[in-house]
Enzyme design. Structure first.
Site, PDB file in Angstrom:
ATOM      1  N   GLY A 143       0.776  -1.236   0.000  1.00  0.00           N
ATOM      2  CA  GLY A 143       0.000   0.000   0.000  1.00  0.00           C
ATOM      3  C   GLY A 143       0.807   1.285   0.000  1.00  0.00           C
ATOM      4  O   GLY A 143       0.304   2.339   0.405  1.00  0.00           O
ATOM      5  N   ARG A 173     -15.200 -15.366  -9.726  1.00  0.00           N
ATOM      6  CA  ARG A 173     -14.533 -14.063  -9.660  1.00  0.00           C
ATOM      7  C   ARG A 173     -15.507 -12.960 -10.089  1.00  0.00           C
ATOM      8  O   ARG A 173     -15.447 -11.836  -9.595  1.00  0.00           O
ATOM      9  CB  ARG A 173     -13.307 -14.053 -10.576  1.00  0.00           C
ATOM     10  CG  ARG A 173     -12.141 -14.826  -9.978  1.00  0.00           C
ATOM     11  CD  ARG A 173     -11.430 -14.005  -8.915  1.00  0.00           C
ATOM     12  NE  ARG A 173     -10.567 -13.032  -9.538  1.00  0.00           N
ATOM     13  CZ  ARG A 173      -9.309 -13.252  -9.870  1.00  0.00           C
ATOM     14  NH1 ARG A 173      -8.743 -14.397  -9.589  1.00  0.00           N
ATOM     15  NH2 ARG A 173      -8.589 -12.326 -10.459  1.00  0.00           N
ATOM     16  N   MET A 205      -3.483  -6.919  -7.430  1.00  0.00           N
ATOM     17  CA  MET A 205      -2.849  -7.934  -8.266  1.00  0.00           C
ATOM     18  C   MET A 205      -3.826  -8.920  -8.915  1.00  0.00           C
ATOM     19  O   MET A 205      -3.416  -9.968  -9.404  1.00  0.00           O
ATOM     20  CB  MET A 205      -1.764  -8.674  -7.470  1.00  0.00           C
ATOM     21  CG  MET A 205      -0.652  -7.758  -6.955  1.00  0.00           C
ATOM     22  SD  MET A 205       0.085  -6.647  -8.198  1.00  0.00           S
ATOM     23  CE  MET A 205       1.240  -7.756  -8.980  1.00  0.00           C
ATOM     24  N   LEU A 243      -9.534  -7.497 -13.158  1.00  0.00           N
ATOM     25  CA  LEU A 243     -10.959  -7.229 -12.918  1.00  0.00           C
ATOM     26  C   LEU A 243     -11.785  -7.851 -14.044  1.00  0.00           C
ATOM     27  O   LEU A 243     -11.387  -7.816 -15.209  1.00  0.00           O
ATOM     28  CB  LEU A 243     -11.202  -5.722 -12.850  1.00  0.00           C
ATOM     29  CG  LEU A 243     -10.572  -5.044 -11.629  1.00  0.00           C
ATOM     30  CD1 LEU A 243     -10.514  -3.529 -11.823  1.00  0.00           C
ATOM     31  CD2 LEU A 243     -11.327  -5.397 -10.358  1.00  0.00           C
ATOM     32  N   ASN A 301      -4.752   2.277 -13.304  1.00  0.00           N
ATOM     33  CA  ASN A 301      -3.804   1.382 -12.641  1.00  0.00           C
ATOM     34  C   ASN A 301      -2.409   1.986 -12.706  1.00  0.00           C
ATOM     35  O   ASN A 301      -2.081   2.690 -13.655  1.00  0.00           O
ATOM     36  CB  ASN A 301      -3.800   0.027 -13.378  1.00  0.00           C
ATOM     37  CG  ASN A 301      -2.830  -0.970 -12.774  1.00  0.00           C
ATOM     38  OD1 ASN A 301      -2.750  -1.115 -11.543  1.00  0.00           O
ATOM     39  ND2 ASN A 301      -2.085  -1.663 -13.618  1.00  0.00           N
ATOM     40  N   HIS A 332       1.549   0.938 -12.971  1.00  0.00           N
ATOM     41  CA  HIS A 332       2.340  -0.217 -13.409  1.00  0.00           C
ATOM     42  C   HIS A 332       3.815   0.181 -13.383  1.00  0.00           C
ATOM     43  O   HIS A 332       4.173   1.276 -13.846  1.00  0.00           O
ATOM     44  CB  HIS A 332       1.894  -0.600 -14.824  1.00  0.00           C
ATOM     45  CG  HIS A 332       2.555  -1.838 -15.328  1.00  0.00           C
ATOM     46  ND1 HIS A 332       2.246  -3.092 -14.844  1.00  0.00           N
ATOM     47  CD2 HIS A 332       3.533  -2.024 -16.265  1.00  0.00           C
ATOM     48  CE1 HIS A 332       2.984  -3.991 -15.468  1.00  0.00           C
ATOM     49  NE2 HIS A 332       3.778  -3.363 -16.332  1.00  0.00           N
ATOM     50  N   GLU A 363     -10.145  -4.822 -20.553  1.00  0.00           N
ATOM     51  CA  GLU A 363     -10.213  -6.289 -20.361  1.00  0.00           C
ATOM     52  C   GLU A 363      -8.849  -6.969 -20.400  1.00  0.00           C
ATOM     53  O   GLU A 363      -8.681  -8.055 -19.870  1.00  0.00           O
ATOM     54  CB  GLU A 363     -11.101  -6.946 -21.435  1.00  0.00           C
ATOM     55  CG  GLU A 363     -12.575  -6.952 -21.124  1.00  0.00           C
ATOM     56  CD  GLU A 363     -13.256  -5.651 -21.517  1.00  0.00           C
ATOM     57  OE1 GLU A 363     -12.563  -4.765 -22.107  1.00  0.00           O
ATOM     58  OE2 GLU A 363     -14.449  -5.497 -21.237  1.00  0.00           O
ATOM     59  N   VAL A 407      -4.496  -7.485 -20.140  1.00  0.00           N
ATOM     60  CA  VAL A 407      -3.489  -7.375 -19.080  1.00  0.00           C
ATOM     61  C   VAL A 407      -2.630  -6.150 -19.379  1.00  0.00           C
ATOM     62  O   VAL A 407      -1.782  -6.179 -20.274  1.00  0.00           O
ATOM     63  CB  VAL A 407      -2.602  -8.655 -19.025  1.00  0.00           C
ATOM     64  CG1 VAL A 407      -1.542  -8.515 -17.946  1.00  0.00           C
ATOM     65  CG2 VAL A 407      -3.460  -9.882 -18.801  1.00  0.00           C
ATOM     66  N   ASP A 408      -2.904  -5.063 -18.670  1.00  0.00           N
ATOM     67  CA  ASP A 408      -2.150  -3.817 -18.822  1.00  0.00           C
ATOM     68  C   ASP A 408      -2.168  -3.286 -20.260  1.00  0.00           C
ATOM     69  O   ASP A 408      -1.147  -2.825 -20.776  1.00  0.00           O
ATOM     70  CB  ASP A 408      -0.692  -4.011 -18.339  1.00  0.00           C
ATOM     71  CG  ASP A 408      -0.629  -4.470 -16.895  1.00  0.00           C
ATOM     72  OD1 ASP A 408      -1.443  -4.005 -16.086  1.00  0.00           O
ATOM     73  OD2 ASP A 408       0.247  -5.301 -16.563  1.00  0.00           O
TER      74      ASP A 408
HETATM   75  C1  GAR Z   1       3.536  -1.103  -7.353  1.00  0.00           C
HETATM   76  O1  GAR Z   1       4.883  -0.862  -7.678  1.00  0.00           O
HETATM   77  C2  GAR Z   1       2.733  -1.333  -8.615  1.00  0.00           C
HETATM   78  O2  GAR Z   1       3.252  -0.719  -9.731  1.00  0.00           O
HETATM   79  C3  GAR Z   1       2.807  -2.813  -8.773  1.00  0.00           C
HETATM   80  O3  GAR Z   1       2.782  -3.332  -7.477  1.00  0.00           O
HETATM   81  C4  GAR Z   1       3.388  -2.410  -6.580  1.00  0.00           C
HETATM   82  C5  GAR Z   1       2.489  -2.267  -5.373  1.00  0.00           C
HETATM   83  O4  GAR Z   1       3.108  -1.584  -4.354  1.00  0.00           O
HETATM   84  N1  GAR Z   1       1.679  -3.243  -9.547  1.00  0.00           N
HETATM   85  C6  GAR Z   1       1.753  -4.118 -10.516  1.00  0.00           C
HETATM   86  O5  GAR Z   1       2.782  -4.699 -10.827  1.00  0.00           O
HETATM   87  C7  GAR Z   1       0.434  -4.390 -11.213  1.00  0.00           C
HETATM   88  N2  GAR Z   1       0.637  -5.056 -12.451  1.00  0.00           N
HETATM   89  P1  GAR Z   1       2.257  -0.946  -3.162  1.00  0.00           P
HETATM   90  O6  GAR Z   1       1.298  -2.002  -2.640  1.00  0.00           O
HETATM   91  O7  GAR Z   1       3.297  -0.616  -2.129  1.00  0.00           O
HETATM   92  O8  GAR Z   1       1.561   0.265  -3.684  1.00  0.00           O
END
Ligand code: GAR
Length: 180
Positions: A10, A57, A82, A85, A99, A101, A134, A136-137
């Site tokens: 977070g 889901r 992670m 959706l 999102n 990334h 829909e 993946v990224d």
């Molecule tokens: C973040 O760096 C985000 O970019 C990545 O997870 C981390 C979460 O950190 N997300 C992905 O890779 C999604 N594909 P956080 O929980 O400390 O914010």
């Protein structure tokens, strides 16, 4: 009014909180994660939507969408969320889900982008904020900031530098969308 979806630490949620954005709800797919604690400390309503407790889901995502809508959420921010959706959720918040990334898109999608960037041996990576669709990224990029990959970078050193940028970029992108 913003709803944030989380799964873990977070730190991106914290950056949004510290920026003073109007976050009214934080939902996690996992109980007990640090992100939920951060939300509670900030006085934000939290809920856990564990996929194991739903038949499908789609049902889990529909319940999560119901809860966010009941809190008045208009914009959904995936901040280290992670799970992909599913359609019921995407339709309810169409064009209003973003999102963060930790790599350039469309070049490095997926769940292990830092590892993939290092394995590819490229000299530059990025932090990217994009719309969720829909795929993946695969949604349109809203903001991205380039970050050099240094010789000798490890997953840990590169992740730390990328996340430092994400923590600036994500609040900026979300504020931009709120002011539209
Ligand atoms: C973040 O760096 C985000 O970019 C990545 O997870 C981390 C979460 O950190 N997300 C992905 O890779 C999604 N594909 P956080 O929980 O400390 O914010």
């Amino acid at each position: 009014m913003i709803g944030v979806l989380v799964s873990g630490e977070g730190t991106n949620l914290q950056a949004l909180i510290d920026d003073g954005l109007p976050i009214v709800a934080v939902a996690s797919n996992k109980p007990g994660v640090r992100a939920l604690q951060r939300a509670r400390t900030a006085g934000i309503a939290t809920a856990v939507f564990d996929a194991a407790e739903y038949e499908t889901r789609e049902e889990r995502d529909a319940a999560m969408a119901d809860w966010l809508e009941s809190r008045g959420v208009r914009l959904v921010v995936c901040a280290g969320f992670m799970h992909l959706l599913r359609t019921p959720f995407l339709e309810r918040f169409a064009g209003r889900i973003v999102n963060t990334h930790s790599a350039p898109l469309p070049d490095f999608p997926g769940a292990r982008p830092i590892e993939d960037v290092l394995a590819a041996g490229v000299r530059e990576t990025a932090a990217t904020v994009h719309y969720v669709d829909e795929g993946v990224d695969t949604g349109a990029v809203i903001l991205a900031e380039r970050i050099p990959v240094r010789p000798g970078d490890t997953v840990e050193t590169l992740r730390a530098r990328v996340q430092a940028v994400e923590h600036r970029l994500l609040p900026r992108a979300v504020r931009m969308l709120c002011e539209r």
